[in-house]
Motif scaffolding. Structure first.
Motif, PDB file in Angstrom:
ATOM      1  N   LYS A  70      12.822 -11.987  -5.300  1.00  0.00           N
ATOM      2  CA  LYS A  70      12.005 -10.909  -4.553  1.00  0.00           C
ATOM      3  C   LYS A  70      12.986 -10.208  -3.697  1.00  0.00           C
ATOM      4  O   LYS A  70      14.100 -10.716  -3.158  1.00  0.00           O
ATOM      5  N   PRO A  71      12.910  -9.124  -3.546  1.00  0.00           N
ATOM      6  CA  PRO A  71      13.830  -8.186  -2.632  1.00  0.00           C
ATOM      7  C   PRO A  71      13.859  -8.487  -1.456  1.00  0.00           C
ATOM      8  O   PRO A  71      12.794  -9.206  -0.692  1.00  0.00           O
ATOM      9  N   THR A  72      15.207  -8.395  -0.686  1.00  0.00           N
ATOM     10  CA  THR A  72      15.263  -8.922   0.555  1.00  0.00           C
ATOM     11  C   THR A  72      15.435  -7.623   1.653  1.00  0.00           C
ATOM     12  O   THR A  72      15.604  -7.882   2.937  1.00  0.00           O
ATOM     13  N   ALA A  73      15.157  -6.467   1.116  1.00  0.00           N
ATOM     14  CA  ALA A  73      14.801  -5.301   1.926  1.00  0.00           C
ATOM     15  C   ALA A  73      13.994  -4.305   1.327  1.00  0.00           C
ATOM     16  O   ALA A  73      13.355  -4.508   0.178  1.00  0.00           O
ATOM     17  N   GLY A  74      13.484  -3.413   2.035  1.00  0.00           N
ATOM     18  CA  GLY A  74      12.700  -2.622   1.588  1.00  0.00           C
ATOM     19  C   GLY A  74      13.245  -1.579   0.476  1.00  0.00           C
ATOM     20  O   GLY A  74      14.473  -1.347   0.370  1.00  0.00           O
ATOM     21  N   ILE A  75      12.330  -1.113  -0.167  1.00  0.00           N
ATOM     22  CA  ILE A  75      12.774  -0.165  -1.677  1.00  0.00           C
ATOM     23  C   ILE A  75      12.910   1.451  -0.769  1.00  0.00           C
ATOM     24  O   ILE A  75      12.522   1.768  -0.061  1.00  0.00           O
ATOM     25  N   VAL A  76      14.326   1.930  -1.291  1.00  0.00           N
ATOM     26  CA  VAL A  76      14.769   3.172  -0.782  1.00  0.00           C
ATOM     27  C   VAL A  76      14.731   3.929  -2.065  1.00  0.00           C
ATOM     28  O   VAL A  76      14.912   5.399  -1.706  1.00  0.00           O
ATOM     29  N   LEU A  77      14.553   3.702  -3.189  1.00  0.00           N
ATOM     30  CA  LEU A  77      14.615   4.650  -4.418  1.00  0.00           C
ATOM     31  C   LEU A  77      13.660   4.054  -5.360  1.00  0.00           C
ATOM     32  O   LEU A  77      13.901   2.746  -5.766  1.00  0.00           O
ATOM     33  N   LEU A  78      12.580   4.541  -6.073  1.00  0.00           N
ATOM     34  CA  LEU A  78      11.815   4.466  -7.183  1.00  0.00           C
ATOM     35  C   LEU A  78      12.110   5.378  -8.145  1.00  0.00           C
ATOM     36  O   LEU A  78      12.204   6.564  -7.944  1.00  0.00           O
ATOM     37  N   ARG A  79      12.197   5.007  -9.332  1.00  0.00           N
ATOM     38  CA  ARG A  79      12.483   5.775 -10.521  1.00  0.00           C
ATOM     39  C   ARG A  79      11.717   5.393 -11.731  1.00  0.00           C
ATOM     40  O   ARG A  79      11.520   4.198 -11.942  1.00  0.00           O
ATOM     41  N   LEU A  80      11.271   6.241 -12.520  1.00  0.00           N
ATOM     42  CA  LEU A  80      10.286   6.066 -13.539  1.00  0.00           C
ATOM     43  C   LEU A  80      11.178   6.732 -14.836  1.00  0.00           C
ATOM     44  O   LEU A  80      11.417   7.930 -14.752  1.00  0.00           O
ATOM     45  N   ASP A  98       0.856  -1.134  -0.011  1.00  0.00           N
ATOM     46  CA  ASP A  98      -0.013  -0.005  -0.118  1.00  0.00           C
ATOM     47  C   ASP A  98       0.950   1.289   0.020  1.00  0.00           C
ATOM     48  O   ASP A  98       0.638   2.067  -0.866  1.00  0.00           O
ATOM     49  N   ALA A  99       1.787   1.135   0.640  1.00  0.00           N
ATOM     50  CA  ALA A  99       2.817   2.498   0.856  1.00  0.00           C
ATOM     51  C   ALA A  99       3.475   2.702  -0.599  1.00  0.00           C
ATOM     52  O   ALA A  99       3.550   3.727  -1.080  1.00  0.00           O
ATOM     53  N   ALA A 100       3.946   1.426  -1.214  1.00  0.00           N
ATOM     54  CA  ALA A 100       4.666   1.424  -2.463  1.00  0.00           C
ATOM     55  C   ALA A 100       3.742   2.198  -3.491  1.00  0.00           C
ATOM     56  O   ALA A 100       4.058   2.978  -4.414  1.00  0.00           O
ATOM     57  N   ALA A 101       2.202   1.367  -3.398  1.00  0.00           N
ATOM     58  CA  ALA A 101       1.416   2.069  -4.431  1.00  0.00           C
ATOM     59  C   ALA A 101       1.248   3.683  -4.388  1.00  0.00           C
ATOM     60  O   ALA A 101       1.123   4.372  -5.281  1.00  0.00           O
ATOM     61  N   PHE A 102       1.067   4.111  -3.059  1.00  0.00           N
ATOM     62  CA  PHE A 102       0.893   5.776  -2.864  1.00  0.00           C
ATOM     63  C   PHE A 102       1.871   6.433  -3.330  1.00  0.00           C
ATOM     64  O   PHE A 102       2.192   7.330  -4.084  1.00  0.00           O
ATOM     65  N   ALA A 103       3.469   5.951  -3.065  1.00  0.00           N
ATOM     66  CA  ALA A 103       4.441   6.728  -3.735  1.00  0.00           C
ATOM     67  C   ALA A 103       4.634   6.476  -5.214  1.00  0.00           C
ATOM     68  O   ALA A 103       5.100   7.398  -6.021  1.00  0.00           O
ATOM     69  N   GLY A 104       4.074   5.135  -5.770  1.00  0.00           N
ATOM     70  CA  GLY A 104       4.450   5.365  -7.176  1.00  0.00           C
ATOM     71  C   GLY A 104       3.148   6.048  -7.942  1.00  0.00           C
ATOM     72  O   GLY A 104       3.508   6.491  -9.083  1.00  0.00           O
ATOM     73  N   ARG A 105       2.252   6.159  -6.975  1.00  0.00           N
ATOM     74  CA  ARG A 105       1.015   7.004  -7.605  1.00  0.00           C
ATOM     75  C   ARG A 105       1.579   8.577  -7.828  1.00  0.00           C
ATOM     76  O   ARG A 105       1.379   9.327  -8.685  1.00  0.00           O
ATOM     77  N   ALA A 106       2.237   9.084  -6.603  1.00  0.00           N
ATOM     78  CA  ALA A 106       2.715  10.460  -6.815  1.00  0.00           C
ATOM     79  C   ALA A 106       3.602  10.415  -7.691  1.00  0.00           C
ATOM     80  O   ALA A 106       3.883  11.472  -8.364  1.00  0.00           O
ATOM     81  N   LEU A 107       4.574   9.424  -8.040  1.00  0.00           N
ATOM     82  CA  LEU A 107       5.687   9.687  -8.839  1.00  0.00           C
ATOM     83  C   LEU A 107       5.019   9.617 -10.355  1.00  0.00           C
ATOM     84  O   LEU A 107       5.628  10.353 -11.089  1.00  0.00           O
ATOM     85  N   ALA A 108       4.038   8.820 -10.594  1.00  0.00           N
ATOM     86  CA  ALA A 108       3.131   8.866 -11.851  1.00  0.00           C
ATOM     87  C   ALA A 108       2.751  10.169 -12.186  1.00  0.00           C
ATOM     88  O   ALA A 108       2.867  10.834 -13.250  1.00  0.00           O
ATOM     89  N   ALA A 153       0.197   5.078 -13.396  1.00  0.00           N
ATOM     90  CA  ALA A 153       0.119   4.684 -11.905  1.00  0.00           C
ATOM     91  C   ALA A 153      -0.291   3.333 -11.742  1.00  0.00           C
ATOM     92  O   ALA A 153       0.129   2.485 -10.752  1.00  0.00           O
ATOM     93  N   ASP A 154      -1.253   2.733 -12.665  1.00  0.00           N
ATOM     94  CA  ASP A 154      -1.634   1.546 -12.722  1.00  0.00           C
ATOM     95  C   ASP A 154      -0.319   0.327 -12.832  1.00  0.00           C
ATOM     96  O   ASP A 154      -0.143  -0.368 -12.007  1.00  0.00           O
ATOM     97  N   ARG A 155       0.513   0.803 -14.052  1.00  0.00           N
ATOM     98  CA  ARG A 155       1.626   0.024 -14.338  1.00  0.00           C
ATOM     99  C   ARG A 155       2.625  -0.168 -13.011  1.00  0.00           C
ATOM    100  O   ARG A 155       3.055  -1.065 -12.854  1.00  0.00           O
ATOM    101  N   VAL A 156       2.878   1.192 -12.556  1.00  0.00           N
ATOM    102  CA  VAL A 156       3.812   1.186 -11.352  1.00  0.00           C
ATOM    103  C   VAL A 156       3.210   0.451 -10.009  1.00  0.00           C
ATOM    104  O   VAL A 156       4.010  -0.231  -9.490  1.00  0.00           O
ATOM    105  N   ARG A 157       2.086   0.374  -9.948  1.00  0.00           N
ATOM    106  CA  ARG A 157       1.448  -0.260  -8.791  1.00  0.00           C
ATOM    107  C   ARG A 157       1.588  -1.964  -8.956  1.00  0.00           C
ATOM    108  O   ARG A 157       1.728  -2.628  -8.210  1.00  0.00           O
TER     109      ARG A 157
END
Length: 525
Positions: free
Chosen positions: A332-342, A259-269, A314-318
């Protein structure tokens, strides 16, 4: 450029992917009959279900009657994308540089794969085995053009160089609209028109003059005609990308929840769309990248038939973030995401994206959408909900509340008959607690509804708490026999009736008769 030097395209298609994903999510065997429904219509089904008579476009109840063992799941693009990520990762490990058209369908360059494995046939066999190792069946098609390769994948064929038109010619013209990710929404109407005009095969349509097609039909028909003739389609963009189009978001603290990743991705979109609008371009191929706290780098390219809108981005990022964080991939990542980039990999002129009168894509709607997204980011995904017209008999049943940004899929088909449905208009306010009232005749005797759905006496008064009103009129009742087929020990079947009553103060109530008692369901103000 000669045909021999043209880059070949390999398409990998997982048949009935929404049904496959639904079965995997429910942990039922892939051989089970499965149907995915949206608005009570089947949008995808498994081969086992088709063997029992289930068809796309069929009604849910009819499909269940044909196949009583049918497992029915709601359409869920997030689920489809999340469960497709292990397949995409497995293919990317073997042949890097894949492009996802949609969950269940991806593309890659056939040239590199053929060189590595020795031939196109060997590459196709290796990729089928790779996907089978993930527990999924797939088919591969190879051709000169993207659309031809996708059709070839549906037939499990490798089309010789320069033979795209000959391969497509005998196929039904409906093949041109079989893959929605490569066609505009109006393609279905175009195919229907072509059939009514007597053009039954792709070859019949391809034989028309390009001038006649361009003068009679729209832009999408011209693209479909080029596909039917096997002519070169949109190549990799040769356009020089304007500088600084990419956008990124540094996550502090690291993101490890969908859910947190989706919100960040939507704002980035949203930020990407603003950047693209300022450069007067629109994105048709998007690279989604993520970096984790352990230094892992994840990336995936999404290819789109039409320029991406902010909602499409936003859909594709989510979908991609959901697949990375909760998928079953070995990567599958072994730690949380610290940087998103489009990063836009391919762009076209902004003229390809319909602009609003004052600039931007629905500028006022965009501002409102950004405000809602901001509230969602502050309060959570379920804090902002919108109503979608649904099917049902009562006014509350006819509204499906969904979180903002989710696919507007109602719980039930609003176009179904729904015997006993309350006629228009609906009440202006609904009573979620449904307070109990008394409906009596003028002498104070309680009014009931008979088995035939009629009042047993004329309503004359309504008592609600300490207040009492004389009725100046009424309409109904509208009786409904709900879940009459449920006859088990825990049956939820019930007979209810609704009526509209006009109070002496000119207000009107929607009242519900259930189990011999009356309740207020809504108020007309």
């Amino acid at each position: 450029m000669s045909t021999d030097r043209r880059s070949r395209v390999l398409a990998l298609w997982c048949p009935d992917w929404p049904a496959v994903a639904a079965a995997a999510a429910a942990e039922i065997p892939a051989s089970s009959p499965v149907a995915v429904v949206s608005a009570n219509r089947v949008v995808a089904c498994s081969a086992t279900a088709r063997a029992e008579g289930v068809r796309r476009g069929g009604r849910r109840r009819e499909s269940q009657a044909r196949c009583p063992e049918l497992y029915v799941a709601r359409a869920d693009p997030d689920r489809d994308a999340r469960l497709f990520e292990p397949v995409a990762s497995a293919v990317d490990e073997v042949v890097p540089g894949i492009e996802v058209l949609r969950p269940g369908l991806l593309l890659l360059s056939a040239r590199g794969a053929a060189r590595y494995f020795g031939s196109e046939e060997a590459a196709a066999e290796q990729l089928v085995d790779t996907v089978a190792a993930v527990g999924v069946e797939c088919q591969v098609g190879i051709a000169d053009e993207v659309s031809t390769a996708v059709v070839a994948a549906r037939h499990g064929a490798i089309v010789p160089r320069g033979s795209g038109a000959q391969f497509l010619a005998p196929l039904p013209v409906a093949e041109l609209s079989a893959e929605p990710s490569l066609a505009a929404p109006e393609r279905v109407d175009l195919v229907d028109l072509l059939v009514r005009l007597g053009l039954r095969t792709v070859g019949d349509f391809g034989a028309l003059s390009p001038v006649d097609v361009a003068s009679r039909f729209g832009t999408d028909a011209v693209l479909a005609h080029r596909s039917a003739r096997g002519e070169p389609e949109r190549p990799p963009s040769a356009r020089v990308l304007p500088p600084d189009l990419e956008v990124e978001y540094r996550c502090d603290p690291p993101i490890d929840r969908v859910d947190a990743a989706a919100f960040a991705g939507r704002a980035l979109a949203e930020r990407l769309h603003v950047t693209l609008s300022a450069a007067a371009v629109a994105c048709t191929r998007l690279l989604v990248q993520a970096t984790t706290a352990n230094g892992e780098h994840l990336s995936r390219t999404w290819r789109c038939a039409e320029p991406l809108t902010p909602e499409g981005t936003a859909d594709r990022v989510r979908w991609q973030l959901d697949g990375w964080l909760t998928g079953r991939s070995e990567n599958k990542p072994t730690a949380g995401i610290v940087l998103l980039r489009l990063e836009p990999v391919e762009v076209v002129s902004a003229g390809a994206l319909q602009l609003g009168l004052w600039g931007g894509v629905g500028d006022e709607d965009e501002r409102a959408r950004r405000a809602l997204v901001r509230v969602q980011g502050l309060l959570g995904g379920d804090a902002v909900q919108v109503g979608v017209l649904s099917g049902g008999r009562g006014p509350g049943e006819r509204v499906t509340m969904l979180p903002w940004g989710d696919e507007p899929v109602p719980d039930a088909d609003p176009s179904a008959p729904w015997p006993g449905r309350l006629p228009s208009p609906s009440p202006s306010a609904l009573m979620p607690t449904r307070p109990e009232i008394a409906v009596t005749d003028e002498s104070g005797v309680a009014v009931q509804v008979t088995e035939r759905g009629m009042f047993d006496r004329v309503p004359g008064r309504v008592d609600w708490g300490s207040r009492s009103w004389v009725l100046h009129g009424w309409a109904g009742p509208w009786a409904a026999d709900e879940r009459w087929w449920d006859l088990g020990a825990t049956s939820t079947a019930r007979q209810v009736a609704r009526a509209q009553v006009l109070l002496e103060d000119t207000r009107a109530l929607l009242v519900l008769h259930d189990g011999g008692r009356w309740f207020v369901e809504g108020i007309y103000e």
